[in-house]
Design an enzyme around this catalytic site. Structure first.
Site, PDB file in Angstrom:
ATOM      1  N   GLU A 107     -19.445  -2.247 -27.456  1.00 49.96           N
ATOM      2  CA  GLU A 107     -19.967  -3.074 -26.381  1.00 49.96           C
ATOM      3  C   GLU A 107     -18.902  -3.269 -25.269  1.00 49.96           C
ATOM      4  OE1 GLU A 107     -21.097  -7.327 -27.369  1.00 49.96           O
ATOM      5  OE2 GLU A 107     -22.013  -6.486 -29.094  1.00 49.96           O
ATOM      6  N   GLU A 115     -18.270  -8.704 -34.462  1.00 52.84           N
ATOM      7  CA  GLU A 115     -17.222  -9.872 -34.050  1.00 52.84           C
ATOM      8  C   GLU A 115     -16.870 -10.983 -35.062  1.00 52.84           C
ATOM      9  OE1 GLU A 115     -18.284 -11.007 -29.910  1.00 52.84           O
ATOM     10  OE2 GLU A 115     -17.787  -8.881 -29.347  1.00 52.84           O
TER      11      GLU A 115
END
Ligand code: BGC
Length: 461
Positions: free
Chosen positions: A352, A164
């Protein structure tokens, strides 16, 4: 001849800083998060990652749980300062030994390791030298990646380069609410540009090491909906989508930064050097998308740079998790299709997905009914996507166990396994048992389908 469906990777994800503990032991160097968490008022409850889940000592017990739950894939990250305490040069052998043992312990249990190279815990020494704002980060990172390939490339073939980038550059170098606590647009854009280059550097380097390795990098993403039909809100939604969902993936795929929809990004060009346009590009085998919620966006003159604000879930009175993130399961299906629409994206893994809720502990049982229902509802849309998007090939729950949730400390619990922080006792939650059954059922169905396809293919010949 019909194509057989590709194998689907079911897994769980964790990260080093959030679980390992042993922050200052066995030669590990400090990371930016070790330092940041000691600053007053930065982490809820004054928590620090110093002990966390003690995964550094308890990894075997945890992998026994992963095995008992029949979860075939385990995603974890390597702590850069554990293996290179100063970020470069001097190797900490005890750190290498730990990951050697961890990887071997996975393989002994029939669990496939998926290694994330950077999940936000930069060696503090590198931050003192400018961190992600210093272009030298590219050579520091490359040295670290090379070492990891040399040490673990004989047993690890699945790699995720960055976790991320928008979050660690946005929260860490623009808002100052994550480590290293820097603020401002210049700091953000230079960190972002170097992170964009680093994801491409990492992908190229791993593929050059071994073309057969399965390499990707991960992105936070949220489905974006305009608050109303007004052109202002619609355009605000386009800008937020460009920032949250396209900013890092598009340069990697060869489109450059989404400057047309996000004019302030033009400024990033001041950090360009010769050939950067080409260097931003690489060819990942997959992209990892990490989705928890959706955002509803309204135009606002008061927010600099993007003229948009997010209307939070509580204000909209919609179902939400403990962190006030809207529960919006259909968003994950829409996002999978959004990314699948890029012809350059070969495969998609949901690296995720999960939720924080207060769990009810009764003796040895943990009835986490809200997490269970969240996962079941998201899974309906994963199953839909498996049917209508051939690029989707994996799904990882965040997270194996409750852990250190960055600036929120230990309060939000995301785990399939509960941690009692007073004694490090692990207890599998109801959601963990459900995930086990889900994986077993899916594997059984995939097997039957595979046999049917094989049979039909033979008939057709
Ligand atoms: C991160 C995890 C984090 C999770 C829940 C993701 O942004 O990769 O480290 O714990 O979301 O907030």
């Amino acid at each position: 001849m019909k194509l057989l469906k590709k194998p689907f990777h079911w897994g769980v994800a964790t990260s080093a800083l959030q679980t390992e503990g042993a922050s200052y032991l066995d030669g590990k160097g400090p990371s930016i998060w070790d330092e940041f968490s000691l600053r007053k008022g930065k982490i809820a409850g004054g928590h620090t990652p110093e002990i966390a889940n003690s995964f550094y000592y308890r990894y075997e017990e945890d992998l026994d749980i992963v095995q008992a739950l029949h979860i075939p894939n385990f995603r974890f990250s390597i702590s850069w300062p554990r293996v290179l305490p100063q970020g470069t040069r001097n190797i900490n052998q005890k750190g290498i030994d730990f990951y050697d043992r961890l990887i071997d312990a996975c393989l002994e249990r029939g669990i496939t390791p998926w290694v994330t190279l950077y999940h936000w815990d930069l060696p503090l020494q590198l931050e003192l030298n400018g961190g992600w704002n210093n272009r030298d980060i590219l050579s520091w990172f490359s040295e670290y990646v090379e070492l990891m390939l040399q040490k673990f490339g004989d047993r690890v073939s699945n790699w995720m380069v960055l976790n991320e980038p928008l979050v660690f550059t946005g929260a860490g170098y623009f808002l100052g609410i994550h480590a290293p606590g820097k603020k401002g647009m210049n700091s953000f854009l230079s960190a972002a540009h170097h992170a964009s280059l680093a994801q491409a550097v990492g992908i190229r380097q791993i593929k050059e090491h071994n073309a057969l390795f399965n390499v990707g990098t991960t992105y936070s993403c949220s489905w974006i909906t305009p608050f109303s039909d007004s052109p202002n809100d619609q355009q605000a939604a386009v800008r937020v989508d460009a920032l949250m969902n396209r900013f890092f993936v598009e340069p990697l795929l060869g489109y450059g930064y989404p400057v047309k929809d996000l004019p302030f990004l033009k400024e990033i060009e001041k950090f360009y050097q010769k050939d950067d346009e080409t260097l931003l590009k690489a060819t990942p085998d997959f992209i990892g998308i990490q989705n928890y919620t959706r955002e509803v966006v309204k135009h606002s003159w008061f927010t600099p740079y993007i003229n948009a604000k997010l209307i939070d879930a509580r204000t909209r009175q919609v179902p939400h998790t403990l962190l006030n993130w809207e529960i919006y399961p259909e968003g994950i299906h829409s996002l999978i299709h959004k990314y699948a629409a890029y012809p350059e994206v070969k495969n998609i893994i949901v690296s995720e997905n999960g939720a924080a809720f207060p769990d009810h502990v009764t003796g040895n049982e943990i009835k986490d009914s809200q997490r269970l229902s969240y996962l079941k509802n998201y899974m309906l849309h994963i199953n839909r996507a498996r049917m209508d998007c051939s690029k989707l090939c994996g799904y990882f729950v965040w997270s194996l166990h409750d852990n250190f949730e960055w600036a929120e400390g230990y309060y939000p619990r995301f785990g399939l396994v509960h941690i009692d922080y007073s004694n490090q006792k692990r207890t599998i939650k109801e959601s963990g048992y459900w995930y086990k059954n889900h994986i077993l059922n899916q594997k059984y169905e995939d097997k039957i389908q595979h046999e049917h396809q094989l049979f039909n293919t033979k008939e057709e010949r």
